[in-house]
Design an enzyme around this catalytic site. Structure first.
Site, PDB file in Angstrom:
ATOM      1  N   GLU A  78      79.663  67.511   2.863  1.00 34.93           N
ATOM      2  CA  GLU A  78      79.015  68.308   3.904  1.00 34.93           C
ATOM      3  C   GLU A  78      79.610  68.011   5.286  1.00 34.93           C
ATOM      4  OE1 GLU A  78      74.713  69.545   2.733  1.00 34.93           O
ATOM      5  OE2 GLU A  78      74.805  67.414   2.346  1.00 34.93           O
ATOM      6  N   HIS A  97      71.557  64.281   8.344  1.00 36.59           N
ATOM      7  CA  HIS A  97      71.156  65.442   7.545  1.00 36.59           C
ATOM      8  C   HIS A  97      70.358  64.887   6.369  1.00 36.59           C
ATOM      9  CE1 HIS A  97      70.999  68.600   4.743  1.00 36.59           C
ATOM     10  NE2 HIS A  97      71.917  68.088   3.949  1.00 36.59           N
ATOM     11  N   HIS A  99      67.108  65.464   3.187  1.00 35.99           N
ATOM     12  CA  HIS A  99      66.430  66.383   2.284  1.00 35.99           C
ATOM     13  C   HIS A  99      64.938  66.059   2.238  1.00 35.99           C
ATOM     14  CE1 HIS A  99      70.416  67.217  -0.122  1.00 35.99           C
ATOM     15  NE2 HIS A  99      70.490  67.551   1.141  1.00 35.99           N
ATOM     16  N   HIS A 160      67.278  73.978   1.779  1.00 32.91           N
ATOM     17  CA  HIS A 160      68.121  72.792   1.725  1.00 32.91           C
ATOM     18  C   HIS A 160      67.442  71.560   2.342  1.00 32.91           C
ATOM     19  CE1 HIS A 160      72.547  71.333   2.412  1.00 32.91           C
ATOM     20  NE2 HIS A 160      71.742  70.363   2.021  1.00 32.91           N
TER      21      HIS A 160
HETATM   22 ZN   LIG Z   1      72.290  68.393   1.986  1.00 32.71          ZN
END
Ligand SMILES: [Zn+2]
Length: 216
Positions: A78, A97, A99, A160
């Site tokens: 990513e 980032h 989840h 996401h």
């Molecule tokens: Zn991700």
């Protein structure tokens, strides 16, 4: 050539912290930091190594194309979203980032987090918008996230998770924790009745606070 060990150690420590806080499972999510005073150098967690096993030396340094500068592991796949944000946002020193579950619930609903609790706007910059869907790791997602982040420090990625930037690792991590807290409050409040937003004049005043707070 520097091996950027101190910054790689810090990214490692915060990646473990992100895992221990329950914001990700396995090797999901990623953490990065801009190398200060050097153009286009970014420290980022590697792909596919669980945080329980991750070692500081497995955290890598990449250039603006995502190519390895230091380290042997492939960077998180990513990485495009991290690099695009650093290029668009000179105020970003670090990016998380995650989840996190409640942020992901709202990302699935494609529902932004409105200004519902006092501390959200001064740190996030306003409503936390949902970036238009694109597949994870794609340049299109990077572009959508930069667009949705405009003038703010946090965003939800459709179907996401979330992403937060900050001047440094501590601030970006704390913002991801705050966004998840706000997401949880919003999801739970929606089940119980009508959600009331902060008054508009308060939101405006808090946006001005954001402009000051983000550089502290
Ligand atoms: Zn991700």
């Amino acid at each position: 050539m520097s091996d950027y060990l101190e910054l790689r150690n810090q990214v490692h420590a915060y990646a473990v912290k992100m895992y221990q806080a329950g914001m990700v499972t396995g090797s999901a999510g990623n953490v990065s930091a801009r190398v200060p005073d050097e153009a286009d150098r970014y420290v980022i967690t590697p792909t596919s190594i669980s945080y329980q096993e991750l070692k500081p030396e497995e955290v890598v340094v990449v250039d603006g194309e995502g190519d390895l500068v230091v380290g042997e592991n492939a960077p998180s796949f990513e990485y495009p979203i991290h690099i695009a944000i650093y290029r668009a946002r000179p105020d970003a020193g670090a990016i998380f980032h995650t989840h996190s579950v409640y942020s992901s619930i709202l990302a699935v609903l494609r529902k932004p987090i409105p200004p519902i609790i006092e501390e959200l706007v001064p740190y996030a910059g306003g409503e936390v918008a949902v970036a238009e869907y694109a597949q994870s790791g794609s340049d299109a997602l990077a572009e959508n996230a930069v667009k949705a982040l405009f003038g703010k420090s946090a965003v939800l990625l459709a179907n996401h998770g979330n992403l937060c930037l900050g001047k440094n690792l501590r601030k970006a991590f704390n913002l991801c924790a705050l966004v998840e807290r706000a997401a949880r409050i919003y999801v739970e409040a929606l089940k119980l009745g009508q959600v009331h937003l902060l008054p508009e004049e308060v939101v405006q005043a808090e946006k001005e606070m954001y402009e000051v707070v983000k550089d502290l």
